[in-house]
Motif scaffolding. Sequence first.
Motif, short mmCIF file in Angstrom:
data_model
loop_
_atom_site.label_atom_id
_atom_site.label_comp_id
_atom_site.label_asym_id
_atom_site.label_seq_id
_atom_site.Cartn_x
_atom_site.Cartn_y
_atom_site.Cartn_z
N ARG A 30 -0.96 10.44 -9.99
CA ARG A 30 -0.17 9.45 -10.73
C ARG A 30 1.28 9.45 -10.25
NH1 ARG A 30 3.47 9.23 -14.22
NH2 ARG A 30 3.44 11.42 -14.79
N LEU A 31 1.84 10.63 -10.08
CA LEU A 31 3.22 10.72 -9.59
C LEU A 31 3.36 10.07 -8.22
CD1 LEU A 31 4.25 14.36 -10.56
CD2 LEU A 31 5.23 12.24 -11.44
N MET A 32 2.46 10.41 -7.32
CA MET A 32 2.56 9.90 -5.95
C MET A 32 2.36 8.39 -5.88
SD MET A 32 3.49 12.30 -4.02
CE MET A 32 3.32 11.41 -2.50
N PHE A 33 1.32 7.89 -6.52
CA PHE A 33 0.98 6.47 -6.39
C PHE A 33 1.83 5.56 -7.27
CE2 PHE A 33 -2.88 8.36 -4.63
CZ PHE A 33 -3.04 7.58 -3.49
N GLN A 34 2.28 6.05 -8.43
CA GLN A 34 3.02 5.18 -9.34
C GLN A 34 4.53 5.40 -9.33
OE1 GLN A 34 1.28 5.39 -13.26
NE2 GLN A 34 -0.77 4.98 -12.49
N GLU A 35 4.94 6.62 -9.05
CA GLU A 35 6.37 6.93 -9.12
C GLU A 35 7.04 7.02 -7.75
OE1 GLU A 35 7.92 7.13 -12.06
OE2 GLU A 35 6.06 6.90 -13.18
N VAL A 36 6.39 7.63 -6.77
CA VAL A 36 7.01 7.88 -5.47
C VAL A 36 6.72 6.77 -4.47
CG1 VAL A 36 7.12 9.48 -3.52
CG2 VAL A 36 6.96 10.38 -5.85
N PRO A 47 2.98 1.94 1.01
CA PRO A 47 3.06 2.98 -0.02
C PRO A 47 1.76 3.73 -0.26
CG PRO A 47 3.17 0.81 -1.02
CD PRO A 47 3.23 0.61 0.47
N VAL A 48 0.63 3.05 -0.16
CA VAL A 48 -0.65 3.71 -0.38
C VAL A 48 -0.94 4.70 0.74
CG1 VAL A 48 -3.15 3.34 -0.60
CG2 VAL A 48 -1.56 1.81 -1.76
N SER A 49 -0.66 4.29 1.96
CA SER A 49 -0.85 5.21 3.10
C SER A 49 0.07 6.42 2.98
CB SER A 49 -0.58 4.51 4.42
OG SER A 49 -1.57 3.55 4.67
N TYR A 50 1.30 6.18 2.56
CA TYR A 50 2.24 7.29 2.39
C TYR A 50 1.71 8.27 1.36
CZ TYR A 50 6.02 10.15 0.86
OH TYR A 50 6.76 11.24 0.52
N ALA A 51 1.27 7.78 0.20
CA ALA A 51 0.79 8.66 -0.86
C ALA A 51 -0.44 9.45 -0.41
CB ALA A 51 0.48 7.86 -2.11
N ARG A 52 -1.36 8.79 0.24
CA ARG A 52 -2.57 9.49 0.73
C ARG A 52 -2.21 10.56 1.75
NH1 ARG A 52 -5.97 4.09 1.48
NH2 ARG A 52 -6.75 3.88 -0.64
#
Length: 75
Positions: A30-36, A47-52
């Motif tokens: 949640r932090l990675m996908f929604q906040e960062v 952003p999705v690639s970054y979080a993954r």
Amino acid sequence: TGLVHAAVLMGVAYVRDAVRHPLLRPHVERLMFQEVAPYFEIAGEDPVSYARDALRRFANPHLDKRSGERLERGE
């Protein structure tokens, strides 16, 4: 950093273990996908690639970064 306090309180010693922990994983996702990640879209990144990629790096079994390391340094 958003994961550190919960991991330390739960006795999870390493970041790699915290990212894999069944109770902590949903929190860090949640932090990675929604906040960062949304901030990387502003910078022109996906952003999705970054979080993954970040989650994959954090879960690296060879990463010996302790969960409480930043707390010990007073950060």
